[in-house]
Scaffold this active site. Structure first.
Site, PDB file in Angstrom:
ATOM      1  N   ASN A   9       0.896  -1.169  -0.041  1.00 16.69           N
ATOM      2  CA  ASN A   9       0.084  -0.015   0.160  1.00 16.69           C
ATOM      3  C   ASN A   9       0.841   1.147  -0.073  1.00 16.69           C
ATOM      4  O   ASN A   9       1.495   1.647   1.158  1.00 16.69           O
ATOM      5  CB  ASN A   9      -0.851   0.059   1.357  1.00 16.69           C
ATOM      6  N   TRP A  10       1.010   1.718  -1.119  1.00 19.93           N
ATOM      7  CA  TRP A  10       1.862   3.030  -1.161  1.00 19.93           C
ATOM      8  C   TRP A  10       1.365   4.323  -0.557  1.00 19.93           C
ATOM      9  O   TRP A  10       2.116   5.293  -0.416  1.00 19.93           O
ATOM     10  CB  TRP A  10       2.219   3.369  -2.721  1.00 19.93           C
ATOM     11  N   LYS A  11       0.068   4.230  -0.426  1.00 23.29           N
ATOM     12  CA  LYS A  11      -0.452   5.676   0.205  1.00 23.29           C
ATOM     13  C   LYS A  11      -0.310   6.740  -0.724  1.00 23.29           C
ATOM     14  O   LYS A  11      -0.063   6.532  -1.673  1.00 23.29           O
ATOM     15  CB  LYS A  11      -0.055   5.694   1.681  1.00 23.29           C
ATOM     16  N   HIS A  95      -9.572   1.222   4.726  1.00 24.77           N
ATOM     17  CA  HIS A  95      -8.107   1.395   5.736  1.00 24.77           C
ATOM     18  C   HIS A  95      -8.345   2.411   6.677  1.00 24.77           C
ATOM     19  O   HIS A  95      -9.149   3.414   6.683  1.00 24.77           O
ATOM     20  CB  HIS A  95      -7.288   2.131   4.803  1.00 24.77           C
ATOM     21  N   GLU A  97      -6.753   4.706   7.859  1.00 22.00           N
ATOM     22  CA  GLU A  97      -6.621   6.126   7.482  1.00 22.00           C
ATOM     23  C   GLU A  97      -7.791   6.715   6.913  1.00 22.00           C
ATOM     24  O   GLU A  97      -8.063   7.983   7.067  1.00 22.00           O
ATOM     25  CB  GLU A  97      -5.241   6.358   6.715  1.00 22.00           C
ATOM     26  N   GLU A 167      -5.326  -4.826  10.578  1.00 25.71           N
ATOM     27  CA  GLU A 167      -4.307  -3.694  10.736  1.00 25.71           C
ATOM     28  C   GLU A 167      -4.563  -3.055  12.248  1.00 25.71           C
ATOM     29  O   GLU A 167      -5.461  -2.227  12.028  1.00 25.71           O
ATOM     30  CB  GLU A 167      -4.410  -2.892   9.573  1.00 25.71           C
ATOM     31  N   GLY A 173       2.617   2.558  10.801  1.00 25.75           N
ATOM     32  CA  GLY A 173       3.386   3.408  10.709  1.00 25.75           C
ATOM     33  C   GLY A 173       4.135   3.959  12.083  1.00 25.75           C
ATOM     34  O   GLY A 173       4.797   4.926  12.039  1.00 25.75           O
ATOM     35  N   SER A 213       3.528  -2.089  10.489  1.00 31.56           N
ATOM     36  CA  SER A 213       5.073  -2.138  10.577  1.00 31.56           C
ATOM     37  C   SER A 213       5.597  -3.419  10.352  1.00 31.56           C
ATOM     38  O   SER A 213       6.574  -4.005  11.070  1.00 31.56           O
ATOM     39  CB  SER A 213       5.318  -1.545  12.189  1.00 31.56           C
ATOM     40  N   GLY A 234       2.897  -1.010   4.234  1.00 30.83           N
ATOM     41  CA  GLY A 234       3.048   0.264   3.974  1.00 30.83           C
ATOM     42  C   GLY A 234       4.292   0.772   3.461  1.00 30.83           C
ATOM     43  O   GLY A 234       4.855   0.508   2.502  1.00 30.83           O
ATOM     44  N   GLY A 235       4.921   1.249   4.468  1.00 20.00           N
ATOM     45  CA  GLY A 235       6.332   2.040   4.330  1.00 20.00           C
ATOM     46  C   GLY A 235       7.549   1.057   3.866  1.00 20.00           C
ATOM     47  O   GLY A 235       8.164   1.535   2.708  1.00 20.00           O
TER      48      GLY A 235
HETATM   49  P1  PGA Z   1       2.844   0.479   7.682  1.00 14.13           P
HETATM   50  O1  PGA Z   1       1.500   0.444   6.937  1.00 14.13           O
HETATM   51  O2  PGA Z   1       3.344  -1.077   7.129  1.00 14.13           O
HETATM   52  O3  PGA Z   1       3.658   1.696   7.214  1.00 14.13           O
HETATM   53  O4  PGA Z   1       2.898   0.484   9.211  1.00 14.13           O
HETATM   54  C1  PGA Z   1       0.478  -0.525   7.010  1.00 14.13           C
HETATM   55  C2  PGA Z   1      -0.689  -0.126   6.347  1.00 14.13           C
HETATM   56  O5  PGA Z   1      -1.114   0.879   6.634  1.00 14.13           O
HETATM   57  O6  PGA Z   1      -1.251  -0.675   5.448  1.00 14.13           O
END
Ligand code: PGA
Length: 250
Positions: A9-11, A95, A97, A167, A173, A213, A234-235
């Protein structure tokens, strides 16, 4: 056997050229075809190119969101049928967010899931508790309520194309990862919740991904649990080497 999946997930990261570069790095990595099914989820503007570049490379593409409406006067929105017309396969929905910053509720996410299913797109449906809910020992209730609300009126036949991502919000993050035991316990709970509503065949074939993470150093331990079928990353998905190392952690 259910699918093992690692989705990136590149966001809201990567300009157009940076994104093309990252896709090419992933495709050109010599070990990228091994292990799990790879999914990349770049921002909307890169989706068309992502589908074209990944064709024939055993990598699928996901959008990060879609509208709950079919079409019409919704400035700035992208519909499920538009995404389907790019021939991509998956859409990440719900998600944390989107819930936290854009007020998405389980009911709204349910509408989006229905739009995706009606347009032959496979939803990757996210759930997870915030820190306070875990500290108050409410995490199972919270996740059960999210799943029930998001999957309202979804039939067993439709459910077959759904992937669930657990998640925990406190792990996204933050560098704090759920322990392998915490992940396994919740994934097992989710699978049993689905078993109660949809039966064993569907529950046993459901891929449940862990997100929060997840990185090359902890992926192996997380993925070794029987109910953890991969990750939503994510990251670490913004770096081709890390992303592929995670995918090869099974
Ligand atoms: P993260 O994000 O790996 O940066 O913690 C995961 C996500 O939000 O899908």
């Amino acid at each position: 056997m259910r699918k093992q999946i690692v989705a990136g997930n590149w966001k809201m990261n990567m300009t157009f050229p940076e994104g093309i570069n990252l896709i090419q790095e992933i495709i050109n990595n010599p070990s990228s075809l091994k292990g799990a099914q790879l999914i990349i989820s770049p921002p909307y503007l890169l989706l068309n190119q992502a589908v074209k570049l990944t064709q024939g490379n055993n990598i699928s593409v996901a959008a990060q969101n879609c509208s709950e409406h079919e079409k019409g006067a919704f400035t700035g929105e992208i519909s499920a049928s538009m995404l389907n017309s790019l021939q991509l396969e998956y859409v990440i929905l719900g998600h944390s967010e989107r819930r936290a910053y854009y007020g998405e509720t389980d009911q709204l996410i349910n509408q989006k899931i229905k739009q995706c299913l009606a347009n032959n797109l496979k939803p990757i449906v996210c759930c997870g508790e915030i820190l306070k809910e875990r500290e108050n020992n409410e995490h199972f209730n919270v996740v059960a309520t999210q799943i029930k609300g998001m999957l309202e009126e979804i039939t067993a036949k439709e459910f077959k194309s759904i992937i669930i991502a657990y998640e925990p919000v406190w792990a996204i993050g933050t560098g704090k990862t759920a322990s392998p035991d915490q992940a396994q316990e919740m994934h097992h709970f989710i699978r049993e919740t689905i078993r109660n509503s949809y039966g064993s065949e569907i529950a046993d074939n459901l891929s449940i991904l862990y997100g929060g993470s997840c990185k090359p150093s902890n992926a192996k331990e997380l993925f070794s649990n029987s109910d953890v079928d991969g990750g939503l990353i994510g990251g670490a998905s913004l770096n081709a080497e890390d992303f592929i190392a995670i995918a090869n952690s099974f």
